[in-house]
Every structure is written in structure tokens, then in C-alpha cells.
Write an enzyme that holds these catalytic residues in place. Structure first.
Site: not given
Ligand code: GLY
Length: 594
Positions: A126, A415, A433, A452, A455, A480, A500-501
Site C-alpha cells: 500500500r 483500480t 491501484t 491514494e 483514501d 476496500s 471499484g473503490g
């Protein structure tokens, strides 16, 4: 970048082969340059998708969002490479041909089932907030949250990318192929050029205003001020150069030296919203191995990514609340099935908003949230056939002297997802993503940088109580993304995930229930019309069979909203008869196997 070509490319979109021809000002001699032809196996896979059939194979399979990326992965698998090797080739090509969704400038989560040991491992690649970031990163002088796109575009939203380190880590752990060879297909495509896909062209046209802000981004996507069109041949020598550095020096070729310098210059020197990401942030970036989060469902073990992703916890909670209901008997067309799924999802999203964040910074009650007794209590709330007036976070086993306020941040629907099974029984599920489509709209060294950090919750506190998912230096934002491997008796039976978030959680649950409860094969499961409920309103996929449930769900008391639900589910099932691959008809991906 050079836009040089007028090309006819064959593309399959949502069930029809579309011949795309662009009228462009191209030197005729340039026609034919670049990679545009569709291989016979890709054409067959596209045909299967159009007809709603899964693709069958015996030894290995790869499903991803673009035919050229899938072909690169298939070549690696056919030559005896592992799923980890194939992922490196697939991701490197996706970063070129589907740049709006993922790439070197982004982050990813990976779930791995090891065919030899049966172990499941999850890796967190991440993006990370700069060491200079503060909880007020996305607030104005008055402490009010910025508007979403005010925060996204420019350098402020860029987190330290994790995808290059994750590619290297997966290859080091599980790869066999020669590392530089895995980057060659992407390097060739970047140099020779590839045909812009209809989806990329459509997204560029829709986002032209934001893509025009950064000159390097504008040059690439809007050459001469004109949005790229489907079929244009796009070259990216800067991307090829970056990949060569990574081929020669491994991840150090990205996190130090000229590529790192280009990233920090783009972020800190952005003409709009300059950001904080600096050389030290890049130099200290590390992939983190996290404990896999597995939840039982119908005699299976559904395994995925724990915090900082909310994916596996939310998917596991929803399935745990549904376990006591006979969805198989109710069926896929029954509003009661969707009342149960929708209410369970609302309760899971309430918990997610309160508790889920980077567990290196805040304690996250993962076990408490998935405890069967806790989930039985939550399921009892929705057992009466009604619709909850309000879904509020529960009180799982936790130190409740720690108070978090709700932070209902919603990740945005961009993503991509990669599913791979190799001939040695290894399975890989990776969701990757750059956050919003085209990320921060900033380019460096041939790739887009992520946004990012949006988020994170833009608010640090609510009513004096801290938000778990607030920005902190070195922290990773909540996600997610739900890369998933389902196992039975220790063996993988299903590999899947989706972009798709915040819709990802529902897309994955829908496909899991379709396959495990309603007996749909992977292609039927990924193409089933979507129904999603996160915060009360029921989102139904317009133009699909899901829309037929609008009136019955309204009769149950829901507010219903019809719209697009652009999942990109890519799934592989493993059974006694071999492998079946399913690619989401809402996007351009295909399944290839042998
Ligand atoms: N930015 C998409 C996600 O992490 O869920």
C-alpha cells in the site's frame, strides 16, 4: 510520447466485437506500427466472454484487465514461470496499457496460496503518507475538509508508491524466471507502441480538464491538446527507460536514483497543490507481510487482505452474517436474498467506518469483528424481515476506552484486479491501484502517480474524538481492495477480486454468493447484475437483471438508485475438471489458460 498511428483495432466490449477506427492525421507509412493485432487465443477468450462462457484450462490460467497484459502473463506461465513471475509481467504491461487504473506509481495488495506448502501469505504494498504529513493534510486553514478533487489533483494526494516493491518482493519469494526478462514485454510495447483501447480513450475524453493541469500528463494523454482516441498508437519511451532501470537495479532502480528524483520533483514541484513526498519517504519504503484474514463460509475458508484494507474483514463479516440464511433456497432473484445481503453489508460498512484503519497506527479489532458470536448478534438485527432505520457500528470485543468516531471515507472506483493460477498449484490474487482514474493526474518518468492519500479521512476528529483513518506520517490509508482466495480442505477453489473503490466489497460478495450459494460458474458469477448497499440507499445496476428488483426492494422500504456498476471482477475456479476463468464484461479484460 508520440501519437503516430491510425489503426483499426479489434475490441470486445460488453458482448459485442466493436471495430474501432479513428480518423487521425497520421503519416500513412506509420500505419501498422505498434502492437494492435489480436491473437487467436485472445479472440477466442473475448468470444467466450461475449457469449457468457467461462474459459477452460488444465494447467494454468491468468485473468486481467487488458489482453496485452494477459498475453504477457500467459507467455511467462507457458514457459514454466510461476504465478508470481507472471504477475510481474502482467503488472508491468497494465501500467502501460491501462495507466488509468494501476502502475508503478501506485500500490497493491497480494494474496498468495503456496501450492507446495499450502500456506497463505498476504503482502501489503500500500502507498504510504510522507513522514512530513499531518492529520490536517486535507483541510483548509479553517480546519474544514477540502473538496475531493481539490485534494486529488496535484502533489498533495501522492503517497509513496508500493507496487514496484511488491513486484520485487513477490518475485524474490516465489519467482523463478529471470527478473529482467519479465519486464521485456512491457519495455517492447512501450517502445513499439500499443493501440489505445476504447475504455482508455473514453476515460481520457471524460477527464480532459483535469489531465490538462500537469504539462507532462497533458502531453501524454492530450497530445496537441486533443484527447487520445481509440486505436491511436501510443508510445512511452520514458516508461521503457524506467523499466530498464528496474530491470538492471531491482526496486532500487525505482526508489533511489533518477526515477526517485523525477517522482519527488513532480510531487513537490507540481504547479497545482504541491505535495510532501520526498527522497527519504521513497528510500525507506517497505512491503509488509500481514496476517491473512480468513473467514468461514459454507464449508469454505475465504481468505484475503487485512488492515489497512477493510476488504477481507468486511467480506468476512457480510458472509458471517449470511451464514445462517438459506440463500441457496431463496435464490438470486428473490428480494429477500438481497434484503439480507444489503442489510449485512450496511452493518459491515458501519463497523468499517468506525474501526478499520492501518493497524500499525491504531488497534483494529479484527478478531472481534469476525467473532462468530459477534456476527450472530449482528445477524439477529436483520432477521426480522425489515430494513434497519440506521445501521450503526457494533461493539466487538475491544478496548472500548479507545474511542474512534466514524470516518466514512469512500475509496473511488478505479483500480484493477489480477487472478493467476500456475501449473504448480500456486494461486495469486492481487488488486492494484492508483486510486482515482488517472490518480493525481501527475506523471513522472513515464507513469502516473497515485492519489491514494485521499483514501484517508479528510477529518482528523469528529466531536473531539479522533477518526481511526486520519492522516498520520508514515501511515497507510484504509482500502476496500479485496483480493480473495477461497479454499476448501486447504486447497484453493476460487481466486477473485475486483476494482471499484468501496464498491469492491459488494462486487466480491455478490460473486462469492453467486458461485457458492447459487451455483453459478465463474463467468456467470462475474457478469451477474450488481446490487450494492453501503449506507442505506440500494444501488442497482442499470440495464441488468438487477434493475428488475427495484420495485420489490422499494416495497421493502429501500430507496433505490439505478446506475452503472463498473466492477472488473476477474475470477478463476479450480475444480476436479480443471480451471475455469471469468472476465468481467463491463471492462476489457480476458482470461487465458492452457
Ligand atoms: N483506492 C481504492 C482502494 O484502496 O480501495
Amino acid at each position: 510520447m508520440h501519437r503516430v498511428g491510425l489503426i483499426v483495432a479489434l475490441w470486445m466490449t460488453a458482448g459485442a466485437v466493436a471495430a474501432q477506427q479513428t480518423a487521425d492525421t497520421v503519416a500513412p507509412e506509420a500505419a501498422g506500427a505498434g502492437r494492435v493485432e489480436t491473437s487467436a487465443s485472445v479472440a477466442a477468450s473475448q468470444q467466450a466472454k461475449a457469449e457468457g462462457r467461462a474459459v477452460a484450462a488444465q494447467d494454468w490460467m491468468v485473468v486481467a484487465a487488458h489482453p496485452l497484459a494477459v498475453e504477457a502473463g500467459a507467455d511467462v506461465l507457458a514457459a514454466g514461470g510461476t504465478a508470481a513471475d507472471a504477475m510481474v509481467a502482467v503488472q508491468a504491461v497494465l501500467g502501460l496499457v491501462e495507466p488509468q487504473s494501476s502502475g508503478l506509481g501506485g500500490g497493491a495488495f497480494l494474496v498468495w496460496h503456496d501450492g507446495a506448502t499450502g500456506e497463505i501469505t498476504t503482502l501489503d504494498g500500500r502507498e504510504t503518507a510522507s513522514l512530513e504529513a499531518t492529520p490536517r493534510l486535507f483541510q483548509n486553514e479553517a480546519g474544514e475538509p477540502l473538496g475531493f478533487f481539490e485534494a486529488v489533483v496535484g502533489g498533495r494526494s501522492v503517497g509513496t508508491p508500493g507496487t514496484p516493491a511488491l513486484m520485487a518482493e513477490a518475485h524474490a519469494r516465489w519467482g523463478r524466471a529471470n527478473w529482467p526478462d519479465l519486464l521485456k514485454p512491457a519495455i517492447s510495447l512501450a517502445e513499439e507502441g500499443f493501440a489505445v483501447s476504447p475504455r482508455l480513450a473514453m476515460l481520457v475524453a471524460n477527464d480532459a480538464e483535469r489531465l490538462a493541469v500537469d504539462p507532462a500528463t497533458a502531453d501524454y494523454f492530450l497530445p496537441g491538446g486533443v484527447p487520445l482516441a481509440a486505436g491511436d498508437i501510443l508510445r512511452n519511451p520514458a516508461y521503457a527507460e524506467t523499466l530498464r532501470r528496474i530491470a538492471d537495479h531491482g526496486e532500487a532502480g525505482f526508489y533511489t536514483g533518477p526515477v526517485a528524483a523525477a517522482i519527488t520533483e513532480a510531487v513537490q514541484g507540481a504547479n497545482h497543490n504541491p505535495g510532501l513526498l520526498g527522497p527519504l519517504d521513497l528510500a525507506i519504503y517497505r512491503v509488509k507481510e500481514r496476517a491473512a484474514v480468513c473467514a468461514p463460509y459454507r464449508g469454505h475458508e475465504v481468505c484475503g487482505m487485512g488492515p489497512p484494507s477493510s476488504g477481507a474483514v468486511a467480506v468476512g463479516q457480510i458472509l458471517g452474517m449470511l451464514e445462517g440464511s438459506d440463500l441457496a433456497a431463496l435464490g438470486a432473484r428473490n428480494p429477500e436474498s438481497w434484503r439480507l445481503i444489503g442489510e449485512a453489508s450496511r452493518l459491515a460498512f458501519a463497523d468499517r467506518g468506525r474501526y478499520l484503519a492501518d493497524s500499525d497506527f491504531v488497534p483494529v479489532p479484527v478478531q472481534g469483528l469476525l467473532d462468530p458470536a459477534y456476527l450472530a448478534d449482528r445477524a439477529a438485527l436483520i432477521a426480522d424481515g425489515g430494513v434497519l432505520e440506521e445501521a450503526i457500528a457494533g461493539e466487538p470485543e475491544f478496548d472500548h476506552t479507545l474511542l474512534w468516531s466514524d470516518g466514512p471515507t469512500l475509496e473511488q472506483p478505479a483500480t484493477t484486479h489480477i487472478s493467476i493460477v500456475d501449473s504448480e498449484g500456486n494461486a495469486l490474487s492481487m488488486t492494484s491501484t492508483i486510486e482515482n482514474a488517472f490518480g493525481a493526474r501527475l506523471m513522472a518518468a513515464g507513469f502516473l502517480l497515485n492519489n491514494e492519500l485521499t483514501d484517508f479521512s479528510f477529518r482528523s476528529h469528529e466531536g473531539g474524538v479522533p477518526v481511526a483513518n486520519r492522516v498520520e506520517p508514515g501511515k497507510r490509508p484504509r482500502s476496500s481492495m479485496s483480493p480473495t482466495i477461497v479454499r476448501q480442505d486447504g486447497q484453493p477453489v476460487l481466486v477473485l477480486g475486483s476494482p471499484g473503490g468501496s464498491g469492491i466489497i459488494g462486487y466480491v460478495v455478490n460473486a462469492l454468493v453467486a458461485h457458492l450459494d447459487w451455483g453459478m460458474d465463474v463467468q456467470e458469477a462475474v457478469q451477474m447484475g450488481h446490487l450494492l448497499n453501503r449506507f442505506g440507499i440500494y444501488d442497482l445496476e442499470e440495464g441488468s437483471e438487477a434493475a428488475d428488483l427495484a420495485a420489490p426492494l422499494e416495497a421493502l422500504g429501500y430507496e433505490v438508485r439505478l446506475g452503472a456498476q463498473t466492477s472488473g471482477l476477474h475470477a478463476i475456479s479450480l475444480g476436479p475438471d480443471g480451471l475455469l476463468g471469468g472476465a468481467d464484461p463491463r471492462r476489457e479484460g480476458v482470461a487465458l489458460g492452457e
